[in-house]
Scaffold this active site. Structure first.
Site, PDB file in Angstrom:
ATOM      1  N   HIS A   1      44.142  45.061  18.312  1.00 46.31           N
ATOM      2  CA  HIS A   1      43.780  43.665  18.578  1.00 46.31           C
ATOM      3  C   HIS A   1      44.050  42.933  17.266  1.00 46.31           C
ATOM      4  O   HIS A   1      43.253  43.004  16.336  1.00 46.31           O
ATOM      5  CB  HIS A   1      42.293  43.611  18.980  1.00 46.31           C
ATOM      6  CG  HIS A   1      41.714  42.236  19.050  1.00 46.31           C
ATOM      7  ND1 HIS A   1      41.168  41.720  20.198  1.00 46.31           N
ATOM      8  CD2 HIS A   1      41.567  41.262  18.129  1.00 46.31           C
ATOM      9  CE1 HIS A   1      40.721  40.498  19.967  1.00 46.31           C
ATOM     10  NE2 HIS A   1      40.943  40.193  18.720  1.00 46.31           N
TER      11      HIS A   1
ATOM     12  N   ASN B   1      40.700  35.195  24.046  1.00 50.64           N
ATOM     13  CA  ASN B   1      41.070  35.669  22.718  1.00 50.64           C
ATOM     14  C   ASN B   1      42.146  36.748  22.836  1.00 50.64           C
ATOM     15  O   ASN B   1      41.899  37.768  23.478  1.00 50.64           O
ATOM     16  CB  ASN B   1      39.834  36.241  22.008  1.00 50.64           C
ATOM     17  CG  ASN B   1      40.128  36.585  20.564  1.00 50.64           C
ATOM     18  OD1 ASN B   1      41.198  36.284  20.036  1.00 50.64           O
ATOM     19  ND2 ASN B   1      39.179  37.237  19.914  1.00 50.64           N
TER      20      ASN B   1
ATOM     21  N   ASP C   1      44.361  42.295  30.385  1.00 46.89           N
ATOM     22  CA  ASP C   1      43.173  42.042  29.564  1.00 46.89           C
ATOM     23  C   ASP C   1      42.048  41.513  30.456  1.00 46.89           C
ATOM     24  O   ASP C   1      41.320  40.588  30.088  1.00 46.89           O
ATOM     25  CB  ASP C   1      43.478  41.074  28.417  1.00 46.89           C
ATOM     26  CG  ASP C   1      42.344  41.031  27.386  1.00 46.89           C
ATOM     27  OD1 ASP C   1      41.393  41.834  27.501  1.00 46.89           O
ATOM     28  OD2 ASP C   1      42.410  40.190  26.471  1.00 46.89           O
TER      29      ASP C   1
END
Lengths: 432, 310
Positions: free
Chosen positions: A184, A283, A310
């Site tokens: 990430h 995000n 995601d």
């Protein structure tokens, strides 16, 4: 025996794109080809599925989901999450480790694996373990143990592994067990309090910016580290055109790197936030049209390997509030197909490449995974896509426990007709 | 009088030039009310105004409270000590609770940009944004425009230098949006950390040298600079800020003769503004405060005043 009759068979693993039948027996694909079902016409106990007008493709694989169990079952649990996966055409999903407790040891990995089996939705669960203990970015997690329990990769997703020394060791250690290292990429120092992409719009909305550079810097750093290891490095939810350039350059030098992109980064931009719509708070953040164009081009040319949702379910409480208090994430498993098919209809992605990015490509990132192909002899993980189906994304239509998607109450085009895992039909479209 | 076409005042964005002039013209009449011996009119009798403040603000809250009281509205102040981590009632529940009490107007200040928009979506009454995060502070921009217009006779074509922490300033944003509607030249002045390039999107000039920034300006609007900017590595010290960007007599002399000096308050004397400038002959700081009450009376009237019904 299961006969899938007369669909457009798209198999990126062989390049096949033709009207054909697919024959399934005992959990395996036994025959593929035009009229292939003919020789089985006389058999009894045969289930026939008319696939005319549909696309018959290898079952989809999602390398990046959050199924919230254990710990946040009010948002999602294995039962609802795997049902959502099946409804979205996914036969394999890879849940991230940021559960509570987090998946940083064998016991939790085993609990997830057996939980999924007990739930019995037929969708394969291949978890990511944590890269570091407690996702704290300091000490390595027991990667070998988790691998034995079924983990296919490691990631501290939700957090970036900020410490370069620990990241280097994590890459090295993960190589020992041939685990995919999914990062990430976010320099947290650069994104403190950030709410959306940094730029003119964030300035105008008065929301703290999440600059692209925070992603690019971590990807650049990691690529430097990867070069001196044997690691297989993967950029999760790539969102910036700078990171795309870095990956393209690294691949041209033969580094073992890969990247995934989400449906929302492919189809939406920061403009969606103009009215402070918390459903679009995610995000990394939605970025600009320029980034979006770069992501689509990179997905089309293979720089970006695959589409991953995601899938990040959140309850109403966490989204029906002021923007800065809202949780990040979009519920994606059941809408991924409809939203990314728009790129195919727009001619930005060929049908074969679209299928590849959802099945064959992610399958290749998991060693020895019997998936992502319709070759004779393969495990019968098959998705039948109905590219024309129009449906409305409603609370009731979704299997997920949550419905935090900007597509809520919107009509979309493209759905799943059947999802077949190991030869069994695990999802069937509602009759319209 | 023509009707005002808005139910909420969430920002200058969304208001037309005609809307803004409508508010400013209406405020003229209310300025006079505050100068009477008996400073009260019955216009909003029976109306309820709730001041819902999630951030401390003595001056804005007092201004709204006086505005409501001088209009004979019932004014309730609610101060919520807020921090995003404290697990209090959700904003949604607060909205619904207040709405059940049938207010006519909720005046709201909140640290989260867009929070008044969220409230406006969830209540039937009017909402006035009294400052949301780094987003907008429309009543401040209106009172600033009112002050400038009274001092200069017009807003048209003026050069306004806004000096200081523009990046974090809702006052600067709302002012830029408003002043651009009147053909003003707006300059944002400050170090690169507090005046980043994205701000050019407002159609303003960006200046990183204070002398060039204030040269020949009609108005020098000084923003508050806070010590908390040292934390994010945005400033080195308030001392250096003062030396490089503080408005003193020497710098003010570069502006047009008689240039108006403004500050939304509260002032850090000796940091962003020297005392002799703050108290100087062309300082409009206290006129701004007076204008604030008039503008807020006008807005309450336009949003909650009876337009015919019983």
């Amino acid at each position: 025996m299961l006969l899938l009759l007369g669909g457009r068979v798209l198999d990126p693993s062989t390049g096949r794109d033709e009207t054909a039948d697919v024959v399934v027996e005992a959990g395996r694909i036994v025959r593929v080809g035009p009229g292939a079902a003919g020789e089985f016409a006389g058999r009894e106990q045969v289930e026939r599925i008319d696939c005319s007008g549909k696309w018959v493709v290898p079952g989809f694989i999602d390398l990046h989901v959050h199924l919230r169990e254990p710990g946040h079952e009010y948002k999602e649990d294995l039962a609802s999450g795997l049902a959502a996966a099946a409804a979205g055409g996914f036969t394999t999903v890879c849940p991230m480790a940021n559960t509570r407790p987090c998946n940083d040891n064998r016991a939790i990995t085993e609990m997830m694996m057996s939980g999924a089996k007990a739930v019995g939705r037929g969708v394969r669960l291949l978890p990511f373990g944590a890269m570091t203990k407690g996702l704290a970015g300091e000490e390595l997690a027991e990667m070998g143990d988790m691998r034995k329990a079924g983990a296919i990769g490691v990631s501290d997703d939700g957090r970036c592994l900020m410490n370069a020394a620990v990241m280097r060791r994590a890459l090295e250690y993960a190589s020992t067990f041939d685990l995919l290292v999914s990062q990430h990429a976010e320099d947290h120092h650069m994104t403190e309090g950030a709410q959306m992409n940094e730029g003119e719009l964030s300035t105008r909305l008065g929301l703290r910016g999440w600059p692209r550079e925070a992603e690019d810097i971590i990807v650049a750093r990691d690529l430097i580290l990867v070069e001196r290891t044997r690691a297989r490095y993967h950029v999760a939810h790539i969102s910036s055109m700078g990171a795309v350039r870095l990956i393209r350059e690294a691949k041209s030098r033969g580094l073992r790197v890969s990247a995934e992109v989400t449906p929302h980064h492919l189809t939406m931009t920061e403009q969606a936030l103009i009215n402070y719509d918390t459903h679009c708070k995610v995000n990394p953040p939605l970025r600009t049209e320029e980034d979006r164009a770069a992501l689509i081009a990179a997905l089309a040319d293979g720089t970006i390997d695959c589409i991953a949702t995601d899938h990040a379910p959140h309850s109403t409480m966490e989204k029906d509030c002021e923007f800065s208090a809202a949780s990040v994430g979009i519920n994606g498993l059941e809408t991924a197909i409809a939203s990314t098919l728009a790129l195919v209809r727009a001619g930005q992605l060929s049908p074969l490449r679209w299928v590849e990015s959802l099945s064959t490509s992610p399958a290749k990132l998991v060693p020895d995974l019997d998936a992502g192909s319709l070759r004779e002899g393969s495990r019968a993980d098959i998705t039948v896509v109905d590219p024309e189906r129009r449906w409305t994304v409603t609370r009731e239509a979704l299997r997920s426990k949550s419905f935090n998607t900007p597509l809520l109450n919107h009509e979309v085009t493209g759905g799943i007709h059947r999802t077949i895992a190991g030869g069994a039909v695990i999802y069937e479209a509602p009759r319209s | 009088m023509e009707t005002f076409p808005h139910r909420h005042i969430l920002g200058i964005e969304g208001l037309s030039r005609a809307d803004i002039e409508h508010v400013l013209d209406t405020s003229n009449a209310f300025l006079e009310v505050s100068r009477r011996p008996v400073r009260k009119v019955p216009t909003l009798r029976g109306k309820t105004v709730i001041n819902l403040f999630y951030e401390n603000s003595t001056r804005t809250r007092t201004s709204f409270e006086l505005a409501g009281k001088r209009m004979s509205a019932d004014v309730i102040n609610i101060s919520v000590a807020s921090s995003s981590v404290s697990k209090g009632e959700t904003l949604y529940d607060t909205c619904k609770t207040l709405e059940a009490m049938h207010p006519d107007v909720i005046v709201m200040r909140h640290a989260s940009s867009g929070a008044p928009h969220f409230v406006a979506r969830n209540v039937r009454c009017s909402v006035i944004n009294a400052g949301d995060g780094m987003h907008e502070h429309p009543t401040q921009a209106l009172l600033d425009a009112f002050t400038i217009r009274r001092a200069r006779g017009t807003l048209e074509g003026l050069t306004v230098a806004i000096v200081g922490d523009v990046a974090h300033s809702r006052v600067a944003r709302s002012n830029a949006l408003l002043l651009k509607q009147f053909g003003c030249t707006v300059r944002f002045v400050g170090p690169d950390t507090l005046v980043p390039p994205e701000l050019a999107g407002y159609g303003v000039e960006l200046h990183h040298e204070v002398e060039a920034g204030v040269r020949d300006a009609d108005v020098v609007m000084v923003l508050r600079v806070q010590t908390e900017r040292l934390k994010g590595a945005l400033l080195s010290s308030l001392g250096e800020y003062s030396r490089t960007f503080g408005i003193n007599r020497r710098r003010l002399a570069l502006a047009k003769p008689g240039a108006l000096v403004m500050h939304p308050g509260p002032m850090n004397r000796g940091v962003e503004i020297e005392p002799d400038v703050a108290d100087g002959a062309t300082s409009a700081v206290l006129d701004q405060v007076e204008a604030g009450v008039a503008i807020r009376m006008a807005l309450l009237y336009l949003l909650a005043g009876d337009s015919g019904e019983a």
